[in-house]
Design a protein around this motif. Structure first.
Motif, PDB file in Angstrom:
ATOM      1  N   THR A 107       0.894   1.387  29.528  1.00  0.00           N
ATOM      2  CA  THR A 107       2.093   0.753  31.228  1.00  0.00           C
ATOM      3  C   THR A 107       2.617   1.337  31.631  1.00  0.00           C
ATOM      4  O   THR A 107       3.661   1.052  32.219  1.00  0.00           O
ATOM      5  CB  THR A 107       1.528  -0.423  31.079  1.00  0.00           C
ATOM      6  N   ASP A 108       3.155   2.209  30.865  1.00  0.00           N
ATOM      7  CA  ASP A 108       4.717   3.261  31.645  1.00  0.00           C
ATOM      8  C   ASP A 108       4.007   4.575  32.391  1.00  0.00           C
ATOM      9  O   ASP A 108       3.109   4.659  32.369  1.00  0.00           O
ATOM     10  CB  ASP A 108       5.248   3.489  29.889  1.00  0.00           C
ATOM     11  N   ALA A 109       5.394   4.919  32.576  1.00  0.00           N
ATOM     12  CA  ALA A 109       4.863   6.322  32.949  1.00  0.00           C
ATOM     13  C   ALA A 109       3.855   7.184  32.556  1.00  0.00           C
ATOM     14  O   ALA A 109       3.082   8.408  33.317  1.00  0.00           O
ATOM     15  CB  ALA A 109       5.966   7.611  33.687  1.00  0.00           C
ATOM     16  N   TYR A 110       3.089   7.426  31.495  1.00  0.00           N
ATOM     17  CA  TYR A 110       2.651   8.237  30.611  1.00  0.00           C
ATOM     18  C   TYR A 110       1.286   7.948  30.314  1.00  0.00           C
ATOM     19  O   TYR A 110       0.515   7.735  29.922  1.00  0.00           O
ATOM     20  CB  TYR A 110       3.552   8.827  28.756  1.00  0.00           C
ATOM     21  N   GLY A 111       0.509   6.104  30.992  1.00  0.00           N
ATOM     22  CA  GLY A 111      -0.484   5.720  31.112  1.00  0.00           C
ATOM     23  C   GLY A 111      -1.287   5.430  32.551  1.00  0.00           C
ATOM     24  O   GLY A 111      -0.575   5.361  33.355  1.00  0.00           O
ATOM     25  N   GLY A 112      -2.622   4.799  32.607  1.00  0.00           N
ATOM     26  CA  GLY A 112      -2.927   3.921  33.195  1.00  0.00           C
ATOM     27  C   GLY A 112      -3.948   5.025  34.390  1.00  0.00           C
ATOM     28  O   GLY A 112      -5.339   6.197  33.915  1.00  0.00           O
TER      29      GLY A 112
END
Length: 431
Positions: free
Chosen positions: A235-240
């Motif tokens: 759910t941070d800048a590396y996912g989603g």
């Protein structure tokens, strides 16, 4: 092309032993004025020119010594260059110890691994051909046993067998399968460390003298795990989002491009799809981000030229044991063709991105057709290339002389190894 007369006393440069210079390199079409298939024409990527369109695909050999290549690799990889492969790519080479697929995998995480790689590089160069190395991290698929141990010991390399099942990295703590260990979700600090490790390994590869570097972003290894929403639940800048899931790969590309020479081409292998479309809830939307698929690969491919990637090596699958593949000879070549068509379409944003095709390329006719350009050459008229380079794996294991056999089958006169000229290959013969 002017072909120089080479005598037995002309040594190949760059090796501390005598072997005759092969000039032109083996597998070069001897009469470039003749109508030869595209397969036997040169391909230039930045400052690297290949004499034909054959490349040896990276293949794990499970034979390294604590990440160090051995004499086995000199013989194994050198055999392909000796017999005409224009580019040989060293197997998946881990950038960290815990990034190896198996305890016996190749590595470039320490300076002592440079010299063994350079021995292989120097031999390939002595044959007039090019060599690259595939840099990789296996992520949750690390710490497995070599193929010949699967029946007796199972898939996981335990500490007793040199493994590290408690030190697996992944974007999210999701195991490959029920009989595999659960990986550790990477911290942002570990992600930053990983990017630097790729750059450090690339620098070592340059010191070893390689001609090109390939980033391994396929087959369910760590980069694939970040790309796929099935394995990336961050759910941070590396996912989603697409931008977030591709963030690690783009950072690795930039880091490697910054430490390699400007004239050195950079290659990227991707799984164009993880073959999980059957899990999509909306059958009309294959780019719904429920898995990594072809539309997202095409979207990513459009970004690559501006980042400094010169060739996209198109493979598929490997990220989920429940993948569903309708296997046929062109099942991966067709993916490459779709990407090539998309990035080269009028108004496309793909730029000068070359495409490599891999998978089930077993005979001369198929290899020819994959790279055949529209031309008035017999057997090629009216055809558009599906790819610019053929990367061949298992067929080279069956036939190290695959390039020479293909030339014989297609009626192309090519340079033979000086040492083997007394035994020219005829149609339907083996060396």
């Amino acid at each position: 092309m002017t072909i120089k007369k080479v005598t037995a006393s002309t040594p190949a440069p760059g090796v501390p032993y005598y072997t005759p210079a092969q000039d032109p390199p083996v597998g070069t079409a001897l009469d470039p004025r003749a109508d030869v298939p595209t397969l036997f024409t040169p391909l230039t990527l930045r400052g690297m020119t290949l004499q034909n369109r054959f490349a040896v695909s990276p293949m794990c050999m499970y034979s390294a010594d604590d990440g160090h290549l051995t004499d086995f690799h000199v013989v194994h990889l050198g055999a392909f260059a000796l017999r005409g492969a224009a580019l040989t790519i060293v197997e998946a080479t881990a950038v960290t110890p815990n990034g190896r697929i198996s305890p016996e995998d190749s590595g470039l995480w320490t300076d002592s691994q440079i010299a063994p790689l350079k021995r292989v590089v120097d031999f390939v160069h002595s044959q007039g051909h090019k060599i690259g190395v595939q840099l990789a991290h296996a992520g949750r698929k690390a710490s497995t046993l070599s193929l010949w141990h699967l029946q007796t010991l199972g898939p996981v390399a335990t500490p007793a067998h040199g493994g590290w099942p408690d030190d697996l990295w992944a974007p999210s703590a999701i195991a490959w399968d029920a009989d595999h260990p659960t990986p550790n979700e990477m911290t942002v600090a570990q992600i930053d460390e990983l990017v630097q490790r790729f750059a450090d390994a690339a620098h070592r590869a340059v010191q070893a003298g390689v001609d090109t570097i390939e980033i391994h972003g396929a087959h369910g290894y760590l980069i694939t795990q970040f790309l796929s929403p099935i394995t990336n639940h961050r759910t941070d800048a590396y996912g989603g989002t697409f931008a977030n899931r591709t963030r690690l790969l783009l950072a690795i590309i930039r880091a490697i491009r910054a430490v390699i020479p400007a004239r050195m081409p950079l290659l990227l292998r991707l799984s164009a799809t993880e073959w999980m479309e059957h899990t999509h809830t909306d059958p009309q939307s294959l780019s719904s981000s429920s898995s990594w698929d072809l539309p997202q690969t095409i979207q990513l491919a459009a970004l690559l030229p501006d980042l400094g990637v010169d060739l996209l090596d198109v493979s598929s699958g490997g990220n989920n044991p429940r993948q569903q593949i309708a296997v046929h000879p062109y099942y991966q070549v067709d993916l490459a063709a779709a990407i090539r068509a998309a990035v080269r379409a009028p108004g496309g944003k793909g730029g000068p991105l070359a495409i490599g095709a891999v998978g089930m390329i077993r005979d001369a006719a198929m290899a020819r057709d994959v790279v055949a350009q529209t031309a008035s050459v017999e057997g090629e008229h009216g055809l558009t290339a599906k790819a610019d380079l053929v990367l061949v794996g298992r067929q080279f294991l069956r036939e190290p002389e695959f390039v020479l056999r293909a030339a014989a089958e297609l009626g192309v006169a090519v340079k033979l190894p000086l040492q083997y000229e007394r035994a020219p290959l005829r149609k339907a013969q083996r060396l």
